[in-house]
Motif scaffolding. Structure first.
Motif, short mmCIF file in Angstrom:
data_model
loop_
_atom_site.label_atom_id
_atom_site.label_comp_id
_atom_site.label_asym_id
_atom_site.label_seq_id
_atom_site.Cartn_x
_atom_site.Cartn_y
_atom_site.Cartn_z
N GLN A 111 0.83 -1.20 0.00
CA GLN A 111 0.00 0.00 0.00
C GLN A 111 0.87 1.25 0.00
OE1 GLN A 111 -3.57 0.38 0.10
NE2 GLN A 111 -3.00 2.51 -0.30
N VAL A 112 0.53 2.16 -0.88
CA VAL A 112 1.14 3.49 -0.90
C VAL A 112 0.02 4.49 -0.72
CG1 VAL A 112 2.34 5.21 -2.29
CG2 VAL A 112 3.06 2.80 -2.37
N THR A 113 0.15 5.31 0.30
CA THR A 113 -0.84 6.34 0.58
C THR A 113 -0.16 7.69 0.61
OG1 THR A 113 -2.14 4.79 1.91
CG2 THR A 113 -2.62 7.14 2.15
N VAL A 114 -0.65 8.59 -0.22
CA VAL A 114 -0.09 9.94 -0.31
C VAL A 114 -1.11 10.90 0.28
CG1 VAL A 114 0.92 11.69 -1.80
CG2 VAL A 114 1.15 9.26 -2.38
N SER A 115 -0.70 11.65 1.29
CA SER A 115 -1.60 12.59 1.95
C SER A 115 -1.20 14.02 1.63
CB SER A 115 -1.57 12.37 3.46
OG SER A 115 -0.28 12.67 3.97
N SER A 116 -2.14 14.91 1.80
CA SER A 116 -1.88 16.34 1.51
C SER A 116 -1.29 17.05 2.72
CB SER A 116 -3.18 17.02 1.09
OG SER A 116 -4.13 16.91 2.12
#
Length: 122
Positions: free
Chosen positions: A117-122
């Motif tokens: 899983q790759v999660t990119v947050s602001s």
């Protein structure tokens, strides 16, 4: 047959970098064309990048060109995906895949990892 295990995923902020790894075991790694795919929530799995058996050829989907780099180390039986300038839309489960057919980057892949899983947050 070849077994594939991805690693390196995680939670990062937009603009950050991340490197995914995919370790292969089983048959001779250098005989496999390798690819990275991803699947975002609610979307179909999509092609990201591919690399030829010897590493001399690479191919990317347009949305990651200039930001992602695929590479491989046949001595370590590992393929990598260096991801720079990550965007929110890069959030997905990333899968590596392998196939023994010739250079057809977006062709069929017979072997798949479990994903990371790759999660990119602001």
């Amino acid at each position: 047959q070849v077994q594939l295990v991805e690693s390196g995923g995680g939670l990062v902020q937009a603009g950050d970098s991340l490197r995914l790894s995919c370790a292969a075991s089983g048959r001779t790694f250098s005989s496999f064309r390798m690819g990275w795919f991803r699947q975002a929530p609610g979307k179909e799995r999509e092609f990201v990048a591919a690399i030829s058996r010897g590493g001399g050829n690479t191919y990317y989907t347009d949305s990651v060109k200039g930001r992602f780099t695929i590479s491989r180390d046949n001595a370590k039986n590992t393929v990598y995906l260096q991801m720079n300038s990550l965007k929110l839309e890069d959030t997905a489960v990333y899968y590596c895949a392998a196939d023994q057919a010739g250079w057809r980057p977006m062709g069929q892949y017979d072997y798949w990892g479990q994903g990371t899983q790759v999660t990119v947050s602001s």
